[in-house]
Design an enzyme around this catalytic site. Structure first.
Site: not given
Ligand code: NAD
Ligand code: TYD
Length: 351
Positions: A18, A47, A94, A111, A136-138, A161, A191, A216, A284
């Site tokens: 992406f 992938t 990634a 990876t 990432t901000d995560e 992740y 994003n 969902p 989640r």
């Protein structure tokens, strides 16, 4: 000091995904920020998330070369760097989906951590001049109702992740510190935009709503994400490459916080579909409550700021997915990969 004084040979990893595909289009397009690139090699394993169709219009650009391969393949990576006299690496490759990492974290470790380490070693041996680690901000974990992530926020990743991305960031940091390696880390919020694999919230919900399937929403839908258009993120990464300082971290965000349920309602309004399609489902596991980015450092040091308003960007994104329904179907069915395999076998996989 800015880097460099001349057009460069660039290696992009994960360029068929992406953000990577949007980045390559930006760099090879007319409106590219910074210096023009002399050559651009895209190393991608293809992938489930990587697709050559995402870059079909630049495939014939004489500056562009695709190499099918794994960033964790040390021999291949060394060969690609050496043969193409690579000056700089922008590392997108990634495993990127939180839900998949909860089901099976092993490809994330392989990876995102091992692959990054192998790439770093090869880049160091090749004496490259810049290495941008797209993160990432995560990695900062989760916020409560108040506050923002800054570059000083301690890393506290909560999902397999985000922990694999944090591990990779720490490897980059350690190479900068130990080896004077010219690494730069960018950390961006969620994003959205064209060419996103339809497993992530926005393209998934557009596709489901269009086909009258339920949307969902995890938990109570009150989790907050900060949304940024992919082209604003790509411009930030380009600025970090050309103007960023080795050893530094730059946060990018869209200054656009939204609860998931509000975003879902906005999508339904744009698609003219009923709210009855919303289905609250089991949350989640370990779901981070809120992400919000302070991007004032990138604004001050890189002269960057998000340009696309969410209203405009979301409308254009919905229109894009509606116009590219066939793209989503092909991506989800893996048809293009099958076509590629049949057409070229492994012939295109060498460097
Ligand atoms: P994506 O899943 O769409 O694309 C990942 C790409 O990497 C694919 O083309 C895939 O084929 C390739 N790839 C995966 N494993 C590989 C390997 N071992 N060797 C070579 N190529 C491999 O991901 P994306 O959303 O474009 O994200 C790109 C980067 O940006 C990731 O590093 C991600 O952590 C980071 N990021 C993403 C977001 C977001 O909202 N999507 C936000 C911040 C940061
Ligand atoms: P996602 O697009 O997977 O990105 P990330 O987990 O990296 O933030 O999810 C965005 C938000 O939407 C996140 O809070 C989880 C939520 N979500 C749903 O409620 N339903 C879904 O089907 C998906 C994919 C995500």
């Amino acid at each position: 000091m800015s880097f460099p004084e001349r057009p460069i040979n660039l290696l992009v990893t994960g360029g068929c995904g992406f953000i990577g595909s949007n980045f390559i289009r930006l760099l090879l397009g007319d409106g590219s920020p910074g210096m023009p690139v002399k050559s651009l090699v895209n190393l991608d394993k293809l992938t489930y998330a990587g697709n050559l169709e995402n870059l079909v219009e630049i495939a014939d650009d004489s500056r562009y070369q695709f190499v099918k391969g794994d960033i964790a393949d040390a021999e291949l990576v060394a060969r690609v760097l050496e043969k193409n006299l690579i000056d700089a690496v922008v590392h997108f490759a990634a495993e990127s989906h939180v839900d998949r990492s909860i089901l099976d974290s092993s490809p994330f470790v392989q990876t995102n951590i091992v692959g990054t380490q192998i790439l770093l070693d090869a880049a160091r041996s090749a004496d490259i001049k810049r290495f941008v680690q797209v993160s990432t901000d995560e990695v900062y974990g989760s916020l409560g109702d108040e506050g923002f992530f800054t570059e000083q926020t301690p890393l506290a990743p909560n999902s397999p992740y985000s922990s694999s991305k944090a591990a990779a960031d720490l490897l980059v940091r350690s190479y900068c510190h130990t080896f004077n390696f010219p690494g730069i880390i960018t950390r961006c919020s969620n994003n959205y935009g064209p060419f996103q694999f339809p497993e992530k919230l926005i393209p998934l919900f557009i596709s489901n709503a269009r086909n009258e399937r339920s949307l969902p929403v995890y938990g109570d839908g009150k989790n907050v994400r900060d949304w940024i258009h992919v082209s604003d993120h790509c411009k930030g990464v380009a600025k970090a490459l050309w103007q960023g300082k080795p050893g530094e971290v730059y946060n990018f965000g869209g200054r656009c916080e939204l609860q998931n349920i509000r975003l879902t309602e906005l999508l339904l309004e744009l698609l003219d579909k009923p709210k009855s399609l919303i289905q609250y489902v089991k949350d989640r596991p370990g779901h981070d409550l809120r992400y919000a980015i302070d991007c004032s450092k990138a604004e001050a040091d890189l002269d960057w700021s998000p340009e696309i308003t969410f209203e405009q960007g979301l409308k254009e994104t919905v229109d894009w997915y509606l116009e590219h329904e066939a793209w989503s179907s092909r991506i989800l069915s893996g048809e293009y990969q099958k076509y590629y395999q049949q057409q070229y076998g492994e012939a295109l996989s060498s460097d």
